[in-house]
Design a protein around this motif. Structure first.
Motif, PDB file in Angstrom:
ATOM      1  N   CYS A 246      -2.601  23.046  -2.637  1.00 37.77           N
ATOM      2  CA  CYS A 246      -1.749  24.074  -2.269  1.00 37.77           C
ATOM      3  C   CYS A 246      -0.655  23.953  -3.171  1.00 37.77           C
ATOM      4  O   CYS A 246       0.195  24.995  -3.092  1.00 37.77           O
ATOM      5  N   ARG A 247      -0.445  22.982  -3.973  1.00 37.81           N
ATOM      6  CA  ARG A 247       0.666  22.808  -5.071  1.00 37.81           C
ATOM      7  C   ARG A 247       1.903  22.679  -4.425  1.00 37.81           C
ATOM      8  O   ARG A 247       2.835  22.954  -5.209  1.00 37.81           O
ATOM      9  N   LYS A 248       2.017  22.223  -3.324  1.00 38.75           N
ATOM     10  CA  LYS A 248       3.300  21.575  -2.473  1.00 38.75           C
ATOM     11  C   LYS A 248       3.649  20.311  -2.863  1.00 38.75           C
ATOM     12  O   LYS A 248       2.672  19.507  -2.810  1.00 38.75           O
ATOM     13  N   ARG A 249       4.738  19.999  -2.562  1.00 40.10           N
ATOM     14  CA  ARG A 249       5.291  18.831  -2.869  1.00 40.10           C
ATOM     15  C   ARG A 249       5.635  18.271  -1.367  1.00 40.10           C
ATOM     16  O   ARG A 249       6.169  18.774  -0.723  1.00 40.10           O
ATOM     17  N   ALA A 250       5.047  16.694  -1.118  1.00 40.73           N
ATOM     18  CA  ALA A 250       5.507  16.256   0.137  1.00 40.73           C
ATOM     19  C   ALA A 250       5.977  14.783   0.174  1.00 40.73           C
ATOM     20  O   ALA A 250       5.471  14.075  -0.839  1.00 40.73           O
ATOM     21  N   SER A 251       6.721  14.435   1.047  1.00 45.21           N
ATOM     22  CA  SER A 251       7.378  12.940   1.028  1.00 45.21           C
ATOM     23  C   SER A 251       6.565  12.535   2.258  1.00 45.21           C
ATOM     24  O   SER A 251       6.700  13.068   3.637  1.00 45.21           O
ATOM     25  N   ILE A 252       5.949  11.229   2.225  1.00 45.92           N
ATOM     26  CA  ILE A 252       4.965  10.864   3.328  1.00 45.92           C
ATOM     27  C   ILE A 252       5.507   9.426   3.639  1.00 45.92           C
ATOM     28  O   ILE A 252       5.530   8.602   2.508  1.00 45.92           O
ATOM     29  N   TYR A 253       5.816   9.064   4.877  1.00 43.85           N
ATOM     30  CA  TYR A 253       6.280   7.594   5.049  1.00 43.85           C
ATOM     31  C   TYR A 253       4.805   6.968   5.390  1.00 43.85           C
ATOM     32  O   TYR A 253       3.798   7.387   5.869  1.00 43.85           O
ATOM     33  N   GLN A 254       5.026   5.718   4.489  1.00 41.54           N
ATOM     34  CA  GLN A 254       3.952   4.926   4.779  1.00 41.54           C
ATOM     35  C   GLN A 254       4.466   3.372   4.786  1.00 41.54           C
ATOM     36  O   GLN A 254       5.402   3.115   4.145  1.00 41.54           O
ATOM     37  N   THR A 255       3.827   2.582   5.513  1.00 43.30           N
ATOM     38  CA  THR A 255       4.404   0.962   5.365  1.00 43.30           C
ATOM     39  C   THR A 255       3.943   0.536   4.227  1.00 43.30           C
ATOM     40  O   THR A 255       2.961   0.810   3.464  1.00 43.30           O
ATOM     41  N   TYR A 256       4.476  -0.740   3.990  1.00 46.75           N
ATOM     42  CA  TYR A 256       4.093  -1.257   2.523  1.00 46.75           C
ATOM     43  C   TYR A 256       2.569  -1.591   2.478  1.00 46.75           C
ATOM     44  O   TYR A 256       1.798  -1.615   1.577  1.00 46.75           O
ATOM     45  N   ALA A 257       2.325  -2.062   3.851  1.00 49.55           N
ATOM     46  CA  ALA A 257       0.919  -2.230   4.080  1.00 49.55           C
ATOM     47  C   ALA A 257      -0.157  -1.352   4.064  1.00 49.55           C
ATOM     48  O   ALA A 257      -1.327  -1.536   3.731  1.00 49.55           O
TER      49      ALA A 257
END
Length: 128
Positions: A11-22
């Protein structure tokens, strides 16, 4: 809280995604807009403090701009990216998307149609 930026290749959108370091690199992520798993990790910019005079000096050499062909989307994208980097200001995510598409050789008129808010001056990037 580690948040990673991704670009959706569908879809060519930008997203910020939360992820733990693990979880980073081990757990699949999907686009929050379209649900696609076809994401590309985007690396955030690194800032270097420079004076305004130094930034303007780096853009003022006319020989740097002789090769810019206004009819070549790739050449224009290269110029836009360089100017954006030299100005040292945060640009909206749409700027990177537009420049990426121009570098890929897409027609600027089609890109403009896909971003009518930029042409209308809705975010300060277009003409009023």
């Amino acid at each position: 809280m580690p948040t990673y930026d991704y670009g959706c290749m569908d879809c060519r959108k930008r997203a910020s995604i939360y992820q733990t370091y693990a979880d980073y690199g081990t757990q699949p992520v999907s686009c929050p807009k379209c649900g696609s798993a076809n994401l590309k990790r985007l690396i955030n910019r690194v800032r270097v403090v420079r004076s305004e005079e130094s930034r303007m000096d780096s853009l003022s050499d006319p020989s740097d701009w002789d090769s810019v062909d206004e009819d070549d989307p790739r050449a224009m994208a290269h110029m836009m990216r360089r100017m954006g980097q030299e100005m040292g200001e945060d640009l909206p995510p749409e700027f990177d998307e537009v420049v990426d598409r121009m570098e890929a050789g897409e027609d600027p008129d089609q890109i403009e149609k896909d971003f009518p808010e930029l042409a209308s001056g809705g975010d300060g990037m277009g003409d009023d």
